[in-house]
Design a protein around this motif. Structure first.
Motif, PDB file in Angstrom:
ATOM      1  N   GLY A   1      -3.197  14.945  23.408  1.00 48.42           N
ATOM      2  CA  GLY A   1      -2.133  14.408  22.913  1.00 48.42           C
ATOM      3  C   GLY A   1      -2.015  13.073  22.798  1.00 48.42           C
ATOM      4  N   LEU A   2      -2.917  12.424  23.186  1.00 54.18           N
ATOM      5  CA  LEU A   2      -2.836  10.918  23.246  1.00 54.18           C
ATOM      6  C   LEU A   2      -3.537  10.262  21.933  1.00 54.18           C
ATOM      7  CD1 LEU A   2      -3.616   9.803  26.926  1.00 54.18           C
ATOM      8  CD2 LEU A   2      -1.185  10.078  25.798  1.00 54.18           C
ATOM      9  N   GLN A   3      -4.262  11.221  21.162  1.00 47.38           N
ATOM     10  CA  GLN A   3      -4.965  10.918  20.230  1.00 47.38           C
ATOM     11  C   GLN A   3      -4.070  10.788  19.026  1.00 47.38           C
ATOM     12  OE1 GLN A   3      -7.941  14.196  19.595  1.00 47.38           O
ATOM     13  NE2 GLN A   3      -8.890  13.871  21.426  1.00 47.38           N
ATOM     14  N   VAL A   4      -4.315   9.429  18.151  1.00 43.40           N
ATOM     15  CA  VAL A   4      -3.407   9.274  17.185  1.00 43.40           C
ATOM     16  C   VAL A   4      -4.466   8.759  15.944  1.00 43.40           C
ATOM     17  CG1 VAL A   4      -1.476   8.564  18.454  1.00 43.40           C
ATOM     18  CG2 VAL A   4      -3.169   6.939  18.015  1.00 43.40           C
ATOM     19  N   TRP A   5      -3.976   9.385  14.728  1.00 43.96           N
ATOM     20  CA  TRP A   5      -5.172   9.025  13.485  1.00 43.96           C
ATOM     21  C   TRP A   5      -4.131   8.043  12.486  1.00 43.96           C
ATOM     22  CZ3 TRP A   5      -5.230  13.208  16.164  1.00 43.96           C
ATOM     23  CH2 TRP A   5      -6.726  13.672  16.650  1.00 43.96           C
ATOM     24  N   THR A   6      -4.437   7.064  11.884  1.00 43.58           N
ATOM     25  CA  THR A   6      -3.885   6.421  11.072  1.00 43.58           C
ATOM     26  C   THR A   6      -3.399   7.369   9.665  1.00 43.58           C
ATOM     27  OG1 THR A   6      -5.729   5.750   9.796  1.00 43.58           O
ATOM     28  CG2 THR A   6      -5.253   4.586  11.689  1.00 43.58           C
ATOM     29  N   LEU A   7      -2.380   6.780   8.957  1.00 46.04           N
ATOM     30  CA  LEU A   7      -1.891   7.510   7.809  1.00 46.04           C
ATOM     31  C   LEU A   7      -2.940   7.366   6.743  1.00 46.04           C
ATOM     32  CD1 LEU A   7       1.608   6.264   7.464  1.00 46.04           C
ATOM     33  CD2 LEU A   7       0.921   8.461   8.266  1.00 46.04           C
ATOM     34  N   GLU A   8      -3.712   6.386   6.666  1.00 51.22           N
ATOM     35  CA  GLU A   8      -4.970   6.386   5.737  1.00 51.22           C
ATOM     36  C   GLU A   8      -5.859   7.466   6.010  1.00 51.22           C
ATOM     37  OE1 GLU A   8      -8.013   3.224   3.956  1.00 51.22           O
ATOM     38  OE2 GLU A   8      -7.331   2.919   5.816  1.00 51.22           O
ATOM     39  N   VAL A   9      -6.126   7.865   7.413  1.00 48.44           N
ATOM     40  CA  VAL A   9      -7.148   8.758   7.777  1.00 48.44           C
ATOM     41  C   VAL A   9      -6.571  10.125   7.546  1.00 48.44           C
ATOM     42  CG1 VAL A   9      -8.305   9.869   9.638  1.00 48.44           C
ATOM     43  CG2 VAL A   9      -8.512   7.374   9.600  1.00 48.44           C
ATOM     44  N   LYS A  10      -5.379  10.401   7.984  1.00 52.68           N
ATOM     45  CA  LYS A  10      -4.568  11.719   7.573  1.00 52.68           C
ATOM     46  C   LYS A  10      -4.632  12.103   6.333  1.00 52.68           C
ATOM     47  CE  LYS A  10      -1.451  12.050  11.778  1.00 52.68           C
ATOM     48  NZ  LYS A  10      -0.054  12.104  12.112  1.00 52.68           N
ATOM     49  N   ALA A  11      -4.394  11.172   5.427  1.00 51.24           N
ATOM     50  CA  ALA A  11      -4.628  11.465   3.905  1.00 51.24           C
ATOM     51  C   ALA A  11      -5.825  11.815   3.505  1.00 51.24           C
ATOM     52  CB  ALA A  11      -4.060  10.098   3.339  1.00 51.24           C
ATOM     53  N   LEU A  12      -6.841  11.837   4.205  1.00 55.03           N
ATOM     54  CA  LEU A  12      -8.302  12.368   3.749  1.00 55.03           C
ATOM     55  C   LEU A  12      -8.732  13.395   4.901  1.00 55.03           C
ATOM     56  CD1 LEU A  12      -9.840   8.741   3.275  1.00 55.03           C
ATOM     57  CD2 LEU A  12      -9.255  10.581   1.309  1.00 55.03           C
ATOM     58  N   ALA A  13      -8.208  13.526   6.020  1.00 54.70           N
ATOM     59  CA  ALA A  13      -8.837  14.398   6.863  1.00 54.70           C
ATOM     60  C   ALA A  13      -7.885  15.571   6.836  1.00 54.70           C
ATOM     61  CB  ALA A  13      -8.891  13.840   8.218  1.00 54.70           C
ATOM     62  N   GLY A  14      -8.320  16.721   7.822  1.00 53.33           N
ATOM     63  CA  GLY A  14      -7.396  17.688   8.049  1.00 53.33           C
ATOM     64  C   GLY A  14      -7.689  18.413   9.276  1.00 53.33           C
ATOM     65  N   VAL A  15      -7.010  19.548   9.516  1.00 45.45           N
ATOM     66  CA  VAL A  15      -6.840  20.521  10.721  1.00 45.45           C
ATOM     67  C   VAL A  15      -7.243  21.963  10.446  1.00 45.45           C
ATOM     68  CG1 VAL A  15      -5.508  20.969  12.580  1.00 45.45           C
ATOM     69  CG2 VAL A  15      -5.125  18.797  11.525  1.00 45.45           C
ATOM     70  N   ILE A  16      -7.942  22.229  11.634  1.00 41.47           N
ATOM     71  CA  ILE A  16      -8.073  23.814  11.835  1.00 41.47           C
ATOM     72  C   ILE A  16      -7.385  24.464  12.988  1.00 41.47           C
ATOM     73  CG2 ILE A  16      -9.781  25.799  12.028  1.00 41.47           C
ATOM     74  CD1 ILE A  16     -11.838  24.216  10.478  1.00 41.47           C
ATOM     75  N   VAL A  17      -6.546  25.342  12.857  1.00 40.09           N
ATOM     76  CA  VAL A  17      -5.817  26.010  13.686  1.00 40.09           C
ATOM     77  C   VAL A  17      -6.385  27.394  14.119  1.00 40.09           C
ATOM     78  CG1 VAL A  17      -3.572  26.793  14.467  1.00 40.09           C
ATOM     79  CG2 VAL A  17      -3.678  24.794  13.236  1.00 40.09           C
ATOM     80  N   THR A  18      -6.821  27.566  15.197  1.00 46.23           N
ATOM     81  CA  THR A  18      -7.467  28.671  15.336  1.00 46.23           C
ATOM     82  C   THR A  18      -7.159  29.387  16.644  1.00 46.23           C
ATOM     83  OG1 THR A  18      -9.832  29.739  15.501  1.00 46.23           O
ATOM     84  CG2 THR A  18      -9.534  27.689  16.646  1.00 46.23           C
ATOM     85  N   VAL A  19      -8.065  30.424  17.352  1.00 45.86           N
ATOM     86  CA  VAL A  19      -7.530  31.273  18.597  1.00 45.86           C
ATOM     87  C   VAL A  19      -8.949  31.020  19.376  1.00 45.86           C
ATOM     88  CG1 VAL A  19      -7.331  33.225  19.756  1.00 45.86           C
ATOM     89  CG2 VAL A  19      -6.136  32.710  17.334  1.00 45.86           C
ATOM     90  N   SER A  20      -8.797  30.685  20.686  1.00 38.97           N
ATOM     91  CA  SER A  20      -9.792  30.174  21.587  1.00 38.97           C
ATOM     92  C   SER A  20     -10.261  31.843  22.200  1.00 38.97           C
ATOM     93  CB  SER A  20      -9.415  29.230  22.752  1.00 38.97           C
ATOM     94  OG  SER A  20      -8.435  29.955  23.525  1.00 38.97           O
ATOM     95  N   ARG A  21     -11.364  31.767  22.949  1.00 39.60           N
ATOM     96  CA  ARG A  21     -11.915  32.997  23.477  1.00 39.60           C
ATOM     97  C   ARG A  21     -10.908  33.215  24.403  1.00 39.60           C
ATOM     98  NH1 ARG A  21     -18.212  31.352  24.621  1.00 39.60           N
ATOM     99  NH2 ARG A  21     -19.056  31.091  22.212  1.00 39.60           N
TER     100      ARG A  21
END
Length: 659
Positions: free
Chosen positions: A362-382
């Motif tokens: 939760g302490l990780q933060v990304w810049t707006l510039e990075v967010k505009a190019l990167a993405g997220v995968i939402v999944t289910v753990s084992r």
């Protein structure tokens, strides 16, 4: 031979165990029999003898009653005592017995135990089935026979198998484990097909289970099933079968497609929330393995400072973790009885680690510039929890993200500024004040030097850094600690580069490959001298090194550690290592003018005439009457070689960094 039977009624309190009884019973074996006696009464008499003492006298109880030893029926006696202790039999309960003389006690005991034919399990299955058909409930049957309701359910499940298979079981043509596996199917035709229509090598328990559960999902081993919940699955119309014979009572879900649809629907709430964070894309996936993640690069992130509540929680989690560690250490000193407690400690430690991980993420933060190019995968753990993997970069966006990272690194390096008091830094300032026309990196359309020359210069810079770092034990130790901490304590997915290769891989081969004149460099020779000195001191048997080092004064192993740390340093051009290497160069005060001079093969032959002339100007090595610009390349190289000697001039890649 006929034997006259003498029947008598003996108080339960007057019955004792007999040394002539050939069967031995462990405690806890009479519970089921006690339930049967309580529901059906004592069906068979006990066989007893008069209890004779060591001196041949008949023994009696305190009230004058004679005692009788049970030669056959000891388990029944114990079951009766158990019922009496529970108040289900009166204290003066009379037990029907058959009296035999002591000389016959042993043969009677053998005859009763060896002549008794046990009830075939299939007959017991049928008996339970018949009792249920008569209207008795499972709980009632369980109570009457002293077994659990689950045991009754299991026997009923076996009784419901194909009659053809049960007949084969009575003939020992199939074993009980195989029958239990076949109960995974309710249809008799399916059961028979999975036995009679397969080759014998496919009749094993594992093979039967595999065929009968093909296409189904075992709930207890499936993260999706735990995520969705069996109740939700069943409410949506999903059906499942249950393996009553598994210790965990496993359930097999027959509709995987329904389970996946329900999981995606449940994930959508999280996906919607993550989209609001401003990422370029957010994708829900039910399964994500290491191979799938290799398709993405990881975007760099910063770490914000934890809030007061987060710091307090992290401190509390750390405190509790230390307590559990002490408890776990204490358990090891106990001879027995601690596995359950150890398991509870382990489970709590897992919960603590998961919460610590969640806070750190939760302490990780990304810049707006990075967010505009990167993405997220939402999944289910084992484990069946929602897992959010942020900062993923697709191949098509990787170059743009790398460019953004380089801009951030450059800005971070420039924000610190050059070190003051550096002789070479002053030289740079002077050259700029004399109107040097050398273009800055931002203004150049192409690099100042070729890739090969840049690597050559970086190799010499690395060698000099190693040589200086090996002499600076405190800084070498800090550098090593930092590199280890970044890898061990940092985020496992973040691929930050460091000047020290913590895999303990010496960088000598890479440096020699980058600069063919590296082995003639003063730094290489200094390092080789230090390395050879230690090799000469160390025992020839490598297995003895540890013990030998333990005997040395502490300062000496620290010097060895500094040398080994320095030999792993790598300042060759590589993404992510620039700032870390520059920080080391600054803190050890590395001046490359002490370790490098321009040579023909090492530098001058690899640059243009204009660059050589610029070097002479920066070094103040051009005389007023010189016409160096008009010299041919060979003459210019030899002239520059002579005039630059001793001037401590350095090309830009070897000058003090801005970090």
């Amino acid at each position: 031979m006929e034997h006259t039977k003498e029947l008598l009624s003996v108080p339960l309190s007057a019955l004792v165990a007999s040394p002539f009884n050939v069967r031995r019973y462990a405690s806890g074996q009479v519970e089921e029999l006690a339930a049967l006696i309580h529901s059906q009464g004592l069906i068979h008499n006990l066989v007893v003898t008069e209890h004779i003492g060591r001196r041949g006298k008949k023994k009696s109880a305190g009230n004058g009653e004679l005692r009788f030893a049970v030669a056959a029926g000891e388990r029944r006696r114990r079951a009766l005592l158990l019922l009496q202790s529970r108040g289900r039999l009166p204290t003066d309960y009379q037990v029907p017995c058959e009296l035999v003389p002591p000389e016959r006690a042993l043969e009677v005991s053998i005859a009763e135990n060896s002549g008794r034919e046990p009830l075939h399990p299939a007959d017991e299955f049928d008996a339970f089935k018949a009792m249920i058909a008569e209207g008795k409930g499972i709980e009632d049957v369980a109570a009457r026979f002293g077994v659990s309701p689950l045991t009754v359910q299991r026997r009923l499940k076996l009784a419901a198998l194909s009659p053809r298979l049960l007949a084969l079981y009575r003939q020992d043509g199939i074993n009980l484990d195989q029958l239990m596996a076949l109960t995974l199917a309710d249809d008799h035709a399916v059961q028979e097909a999975n036995w009679f229509d397969v080759p014998h090598w496919e009749q094993g328990v594992a093979a039967i289970r595999r065929r009968l559960t093909a296409g189904e999902v075992e709930a207890m081993r499936c993260g999706l099933a735990r995520f969705v919940g069996i109740e939700t699955y069943e409410a949506a119309g999903g059906v499942f079968s249950r393996d009553l014979f598994d210790s965990e009572h496993s359930r097999f879900l027959a509709d995987p497609a329904l389970l996946q649809r329900l999981a995606l629907e449940k994930l959508e709430t999280t996906v919607t929330a993550v989209r609001d964070e401003g990422w370029a894309w957010v994708e829900a996936r039910l399964e994500v393995d290491a191979l799938a993640l290799r398709q993405f690069a990881r975007a760099d992130y910063d770490l914000r400072k934890p809030t007061a509540d987060e710091r307090e929680e992290l401190a509390e989690l750390a405190r509790r973790s230390r307590e559990l560690e002490l408890q776990s250490d204490g358990l090891r000193d106990r001879p027995e009885g601690w596995p359950d407690e150890a398991e509870l400690i382990d489970l709590e430690e897992q919960d603590i680690a998961a919460r610590q991980r969640a806070i750190q993420q939760g302490l990780q933060v990304w810049t707006l510039e990075v967010k505009a190019l990167a993405g997220v995968i939402v999944t289910v753990s084992r484990e069946g929890d929602v897992a959010i993997i942020r900062g993923l970069v697709r191949e098509a966006d990787r170059k743009a993200v790398d460019a953004a990272r380089r801009r951030r690194e450059k800005a971070a390096c420039e924000a610190v500024g050059p070190r003051r008091g550096d002789a070479t830094a002053a030289t740079t300032d002077e050259s700029e004040s004399t109107g040097s026309s050398r273009a800055t990196p931002a203004e150049s359309k192409r690099p100042e030097f070729s890739d090969a020359l840049s690597r050559r210069l970086a190799a010499h810079r690395t060698l000099a850094l190693q040589a200086v770092l090996a002499r600076n034990v405190p800084v070498a130790l800090v550098a090593l600690a930092n590199a280890l901490a970044q890898r061990v304590l940092g985020d496992e997915y973040r691929r930050a580069g460091h000047a020290l290769q913590i895999t303990a891989q010496p960088s000598a081969l890479a440096l020699a490959a980058a600069a063919d004149d590296a082995k003639a460099a003063p730094a290489w020779l200094a390092l080789q001298t230090a390395r050879d000195a230690w090799i000469e001191r160390l025992p020839r048997d490598r297995t003895a090194w540890f013990a030998w080092l333990l005997e040395l004064p502490q300062a000496e192993p620290l010097e060895l550690l500094a040398l080994c740390s320095a030999l792993t340093a790598n300042a060759l051009p590589a993404a992510g290592t620039a700032c870390d290497a520059n920080a080391l160069v600054n803190v050890v005060g590395l001046d490359m003018a002490d370790w490098w001079e321009p040579t023909e093969e090492g530098f001058l032959n690899h640059v243009s005439k204009a660059q050589i002339v610029q070097a002479l100007k920066e070094a103040g090595a051009i005389l007023g009457t010189d016409r160096v610009e008009s010299m041919k390349k060979d003459l210019l190289v030899s002239t520059a070689l002579a005039r630059l000697k001793g001037k401590r001039w350095l090309p830009a890649p070897l000058r003090p960094p801005s970090v």
